[in-house]
Design an enzyme around this catalytic site. Structure first.
Site, short mmCIF file in Angstrom:
data_model
loop_
_atom_site.label_atom_id
_atom_site.label_comp_id
_atom_site.label_asym_id
_atom_site.label_seq_id
_atom_site.Cartn_x
_atom_site.Cartn_y
_atom_site.Cartn_z
N GLY A 129 0.68 -1.34 -0.43
CA GLY A 129 0.32 0.28 0.24
C GLY A 129 0.82 1.37 -0.18
O GLY A 129 0.23 2.68 -0.24
N SER A 132 4.83 5.09 -4.44
CA SER A 132 5.29 6.53 -4.79
C SER A 132 4.93 7.21 -2.77
O SER A 132 6.19 8.23 -2.75
CB SER A 132 4.33 7.31 -5.27
N TRP A 156 8.42 -5.91 -3.64
CA TRP A 156 9.68 -5.16 -4.90
C TRP A 156 10.83 -5.10 -3.88
O TRP A 156 11.47 -4.11 -3.53
CB TRP A 156 8.91 -4.09 -5.51
N ARG A 269 19.96 -7.09 -42.83
CA ARG A 269 19.01 -6.91 -43.67
C ARG A 269 18.66 -7.11 -44.81
O ARG A 269 19.19 -5.45 -45.03
CB ARG A 269 17.75 -7.16 -42.52
N GLN A 280 16.01 5.77 -46.25
CA GLN A 280 15.74 6.89 -45.63
C GLN A 280 14.88 6.84 -44.26
O GLN A 280 15.39 7.61 -42.78
CB GLN A 280 15.70 7.55 -45.99
N GLY A 341 11.22 -5.80 -37.57
CA GLY A 341 10.30 -6.21 -37.57
C GLY A 341 9.74 -7.45 -36.57
O GLY A 341 9.63 -7.53 -35.68
N GLY A 342 9.16 -9.05 -37.25
CA GLY A 342 8.66 -9.14 -36.73
C GLY A 342 9.74 -10.44 -36.43
O GLY A 342 9.64 -10.91 -34.80
N GLU A 365 12.59 2.83 -8.11
CA GLU A 365 13.20 4.15 -7.60
C GLU A 365 11.99 5.44 -8.14
O GLU A 365 13.27 6.01 -7.51
CB GLU A 365 14.21 4.32 -7.97
N1 CAA Z 1 16.87 14.41 0.28
C1 CAA Z 1 16.21 14.74 2.25
N2 CAA Z 1 15.47 15.35 2.81
C2 CAA Z 1 14.01 14.86 1.44
C3 CAA Z 1 14.24 14.68 0.29
C4 CAA Z 1 15.86 14.65 -0.28
N3 CAA Z 1 15.31 14.04 -1.17
N4 CAA Z 1 13.05 14.95 -0.02
C5 CAA Z 1 12.35 15.38 0.72
N5 CAA Z 1 12.66 15.33 1.70
C6 CAA Z 1 12.60 15.78 3.52
C7 CAA Z 1 11.71 16.84 3.38
O1 CAA Z 1 12.47 18.02 3.61
C8 CAA Z 1 10.85 16.95 4.81
O2 CAA Z 1 10.97 17.24 6.05
P1 CAA Z 1 10.84 18.20 6.56
O3 CAA Z 1 9.26 17.74 7.13
O4 CAA Z 1 11.61 17.89 7.80
O5 CAA Z 1 10.72 19.48 5.43
C9 CAA Z 1 10.06 15.44 4.53
O6 CAA Z 1 11.34 14.68 3.88
C10 CAA Z 1 9.57 15.18 3.52
O7 CAA Z 1 9.00 15.75 2.78
P2 CAA Z 1 7.82 15.82 1.05
O8 CAA Z 1 6.86 16.76 2.07
O9 CAA Z 1 8.19 16.61 0.20
O10 CAA Z 1 7.37 13.85 1.54
P3 CAA Z 1 6.65 13.50 0.26
O11 CAA Z 1 5.18 12.88 1.25
O12 CAA Z 1 5.28 15.23 -0.46
O13 CAA Z 1 6.55 12.93 -0.37
C11 CAA Z 1 8.20 11.67 -2.96
C12 CAA Z 1 7.87 12.98 -1.29
C13 CAA Z 1 8.94 12.37 -3.56
C14 CAA Z 1 6.41 11.45 -3.66
C15 CAA Z 1 8.66 10.84 -2.28
O14 CAA Z 1 8.19 10.26 -1.34
C16 CAA Z 1 9.20 9.39 -2.74
O15 CAA Z 1 9.96 9.71 -3.72
N6 CAA Z 1 8.41 8.48 -3.75
C17 CAA Z 1 8.79 7.52 -4.28
C18 CAA Z 1 9.26 5.94 -3.24
C19 CAA Z 1 9.95 5.58 -4.24
O16 CAA Z 1 11.02 5.99 -5.03
N7 CAA Z 1 10.13 4.22 -3.81
C20 CAA Z 1 11.14 3.12 -4.17
C21 CAA Z 1 12.29 2.37 -3.46
S1 CAA Z 1 13.24 1.21 -4.12
C22 CAA Z 1 12.75 0.38 -5.43
O17 CAA Z 1 12.19 0.75 -6.12
C23 CAA Z 1 12.66 -0.81 -5.21
C24 CAA Z 1 14.16 -1.74 -5.39
O18 CAA Z 1 14.63 -2.36 -4.55
C25 CAA Z 1 13.83 -1.00 -6.77
#
Ligand code: CAA
Length: 400
Positions: A129, A132, A156, A269, A280, A341-342, A365
């Site tokens: 759940g 993002s 994941w 090919r 082209q 192609g195919g 990510e």
């Molecule tokens: N560096 C440091 N601190 C940061 C930051 C950064 N880049 N970005 C945000 N923060 C801090 C903010 O300053 C804030 O702190 P304060 O409240 O103290 O000011 C706090 O974190 C909250 O920030 P946001 O309000 O911006 O947070 P948000 O809830 O709106 O989320 C988001 C922002 C960018 C959407 C973030 O949740 C995000 O990156 N989501 C995607 C997650 C992701 O990439 N998941 C993939 C996981 S890995 C994977 O894919 C699997 C694998 O094994 C390969």
């Protein structure tokens, strides 16, 4: 091959990775795609070539060569196999929380083994759940004497089946917003940590992606990354800033790998009595693909340089590089299938695998929708730098 945009050190890392990719990775890439098994024979080669040292700081047994060199290595591996490319890169993702936020003892304990290739890592942030909305996770870590007990699940988790160290994020303060999460080092296998599911994937099939169940997983306080609770979200975000160019490099590797085969195919090919490369319309597809891949590569290198320099623009550049390079990879690999192609649609030919391996780079990510949100937030923050232009345009009447 000399590249005036790179340093000697950059070219050495690239050459070392290219040798491993050409000699060992490409010959087995399609075998592991079919088998969907972890390629231990390749892990041994990556280790022998010292490639894991690239992202680990010198003080902890690595070469401290930085994100640009990491990207060069990942691109070369992914040019031979997108799955093996990410299988290597995910070790950086799993280690960055320690590198950016670990205590001295935690770094000394784990990083030398990561650098030598003896400790594989994974990154446990996402949940069913909470994709993002990473901060919305439910996995809970509660105080238990002077340690912690964790309950919940992770989704994941790339490399989770083989990792010796899993960096797991959990809620330690449900009442807080930005200090809600903490990160823990979990040495694997570990009592209380169970592989609940091994995913059957469209691409990157050489590398296991799993679902984890955390059932009364007990950890000592030494496992709390940074030694203080509440730092988890910040550690996750700065980790992702450093790791996203690696995903972008994986995507460029897939695009370049597909383009290499497509160009070769188009010279061989024959249709209408001549190689299709003389047409082209074919040339246009090839030229567009080459331009797009090179533009993406240069943006990834720029992002990596911002990160290595500790620049305040690293967050924006990492998101731009990840989004642009992965969208480019999807377009270029799809176009390369078209050029075949195919045959391109058939598993006997090499390009459809690059297209399947590329797809996930637009998703993991941080989806490319999240990247665009991060880019836009940065642009809005930077908008005050344009105040000096205000005199050149009328303010809309309703705002006066
Ligand atoms: N560096 C440091 N601190 C940061 C930051 C950064 N880049 N970005 C945000 N923060 C801090 C903010 O300053 C804030 O702190 P304060 O409240 O103290 O000011 C706090 O974190 C909250 O920030 P946001 O309000 O911006 O947070 P948000 O809830 O709106 O989320 C988001 C922002 C960018 C959407 C973030 O949740 C995000 O990156 N989501 C995607 C997650 C992701 O990439 N998941 C993939 C996981 S890995 C994977 O894919 C699997 C694998 O094994 C390969």
């Amino acid at each position: 091959m000399h590249d005036p945009t790179l340093s000697m050190e950059n070219m050495e890392w690239r050459a070392r990775a290219r040798e491993v990719a050409d000699k060992y990775v490409r010959p087995v890439a399609w075998k592991y795609d079919r088998l969907q098994e972890y390629p231990w024979e390749i892990q041994k080669r990556l280790k022998e070539a010292g490639l894991f040292r690239v992202f680990v700081p010198k003080e902890y047994g690595g070469d401290g060569a930085g994100v640009l060199n990491l990207c060069l290595v990942v691109e070369e591996l992914a040019r031979a196999c997108g799955g093996i490319g990410v299988g290597f890169a995910v070790n950086a993702l799993g280690s960055f929380p320690l590198i950016v936020g670990g205590t001295e003892e935690q770094k000394q304990k784990f990083l030398p083994a990561v650098a030598s290739g003896d400790c594989l890592t994974a990154f446990g942030l996402s949940e069913k759940g909470a994709g993002s909305d990473a901060g919305g996770m439910k996995t809970r870590a509660e105080r238990d004497g002077d340690g912690w007990v964790l309950n919940g699940e992770k989704k994941w988790n790339t490399n989770g089946l083989v990792a010796n160290l899993n960096t797991i994020f959990a809620v330690t303060d449900p009442e807080s917003k930005s200090r809600r999460l903490s990160a823990f080092t979990v040495e694997c296998p570990h009592e209380g940590l169970r592989i609940a599911k091994i995913e059957d994937k469209m691409g990157i099939r050489a590398i296991p992606v799993v679902e984890l169940a955390l059932e009364n997983l007990r950890l000592s306080n030494d496992s709390l990354i940074g030694g203080k609770p509440g730092l988890g979200f910040a550690h996750a975000m700065s980790t992702l800033d450093k790791a996203r160019p690696g995903v972008a490099a994986q995507a460029i590797g897939c695009a370049q790998g597909a383009l290499d085969f497509a160009l070769l195919y188009c010279t061989k090919r024959v249709q209408f009595g001549e190689p299709i490369v003389s047409k082209q319309m074919v040339q246009q597809i090839l030229a567009d693909a080459a331009m797009q891949v090179e533009a993406a590569r240069q943006l990834v290198h720029a992002a990596a340089r911002h990160i290595d320099a500790g620049s305040p623009k690293a967050n924006k550049f990492a998101a731009m590089a990840k989004c642009f390079a992965t969208d480019t990879a999807m377009k270029v690999t799809t176009d390369c299938v078209q050029l075949f192609g195919g045959y391109g649609f058939m598993r006997d030919y090499p390009v459809e695998k690059f297209m399947r391996d590329a797809k996930i780079t637009q998703i993991y990510e941080g989806t490319n929708q999240v990247q665009r949100m991060v880019i836009a937030r940065n642009l809005i923050k930077e908008a005050h730098e344009l105040d000096h232009l205000e005199g050149y345009m009328p303010i809309p009447e309703a705002q006066r």
